[in-house]
Design an enzyme around this catalytic site. Sequence first.
Site, mmCIF file in Angstrom:
data_model
loop_
_atom_site.group_PDB
_atom_site.id
_atom_site.type_symbol
_atom_site.label_atom_id
_atom_site.label_comp_id
_atom_site.label_asym_id
_atom_site.label_seq_id
_atom_site.Cartn_x
_atom_site.Cartn_y
_atom_site.Cartn_z
ATOM 1 N N SER A 96 0.703 -1.157 0.015
ATOM 2 C CA SER A 96 0.065 -0.010 0.033
ATOM 3 C C SER A 96 0.884 1.353 0.150
ATOM 4 C CB SER A 96 -0.905 0.004 1.288
ATOM 5 O OG SER A 96 -1.955 0.866 0.960
ATOM 6 N N ASP A 147 -9.333 -5.351 -4.717
ATOM 7 C CA ASP A 147 -8.613 -4.337 -4.217
ATOM 8 C C ASP A 147 -9.012 -3.019 -4.353
ATOM 9 O OD1 ASP A 147 -6.279 -2.904 -2.654
ATOM 10 O OD2 ASP A 147 -5.035 -4.664 -3.247
ATOM 11 N N HIS A 165 -7.555 -5.839 -0.252
ATOM 12 C CA HIS A 165 -6.228 -4.936 0.122
ATOM 13 C C HIS A 165 -5.300 -6.023 0.985
ATOM 14 C CE1 HIS A 165 -3.884 -1.584 -0.381
ATOM 15 N NE2 HIS A 165 -3.939 -1.131 1.054
#
Length: 296
Positions: A107, A245, A272
Site C-alpha cells: 500500500s 482491491d 487489500h
Amino acid sequence: MWREIAPDDRVEIEVDGFRVVAYSFGRGDETVFCLNGGPGLACDYLREAHSCLVDHGYRVVAFDQLGTGASDRPTDPALWTIGRYVEETETVRRVMGLGAVHLLGHSWGGWLAIDYALTHPQNIRTLILEDTVADMPHLALELERLRSALGSETVAMMQKHEAQGTTDHPEYMAAITLLNYRHVCRLPEWPAPVRRSLSDWNMGPYTTMQGPNEFLYTGNLKDWNRIPDLPKIDVPVLITVGEHDELTPACAMRMKGALRNAEIHVLRNASHMPFYENPADYYPALTGFLARHRIN
C-alpha cells in the site's frame, strides 16, 4: 502461512534526532525488508504476515515508521513527506547492516518502496509491490469507479460531506465502512494484527500525506506519479493485488506495463490484504518469486 512470532531482535535507531524501532526475525543470509502501509500505521499487520518467511531461510525486518507504533511521535507536519521516509528507510537498512535486500512494500509502503528503489537502486535485489500503485491521479479515477457501485444517491451524499468538510458525519462514515469491507479486507472478522495497527493509527501523517480516508486523496501525495520513472528500475519486480482491491488490478497493470522486468499475480477472493484473505494463493506467489531470485 502467517502466524505471530516474537522478534529475535528489537532495535532502536536514531533518525534525525528521533527514535525509530525496528524488528528482526531469523538469521538468513538474505533479507526481506518490509515497508508497511498507512501512512501512520504501526507495522504489526505487515510484520506478522511476513515474519513466517523465516521458515524459508530469510531474515525478515520491519520497522515502525516515525510517528507510528513504538517509534517517536513528533507532531510537526513538515516531517510527513515521502522523501524524508525514503531516507529514514535507508538509515534503518544501513544501521542494521542489511546489505542489498528484497524490498517489500504494501500500500503506502509500496509508494515508499518505489521512491526508495529510484533513489537507492544499489541496495535492492528485488522489489515486491503489494496492493499498491504508482500513479495517484489514475488511482483517483479508479476509486470513483469503486464508489459509484454504492449508487448515485450515496455518492452524492459523500460528495456533499467532502465539500462541506464533514467527512466525520455518521452517514458518510457508514459508506466508508461498507467500502472498507468490500475493498480493504473482506473477512467478517479482521485479524488481530490488523486490528492492533488500526487501533493505534496516527492520523497526523495520514491526513497530511493521503487524506481523511482510504477513498479520498487530498494530501501531499495526491499528484504523485512515478509511471514515467519505473523503466529505470531494472531489478525483478513482483506485483500482487487482490481482485477486489481498493488499489485496483488496473492500477497494478499500469505499473507492470511501465516496468522492465515484472510479473503480476491477481489474487482471487481478496481485496487489500490477500496475505490474510487468501493465504493459500498469496504465499506460494511470494515464496516462489523469492526462490527464483535467491542468490544463495
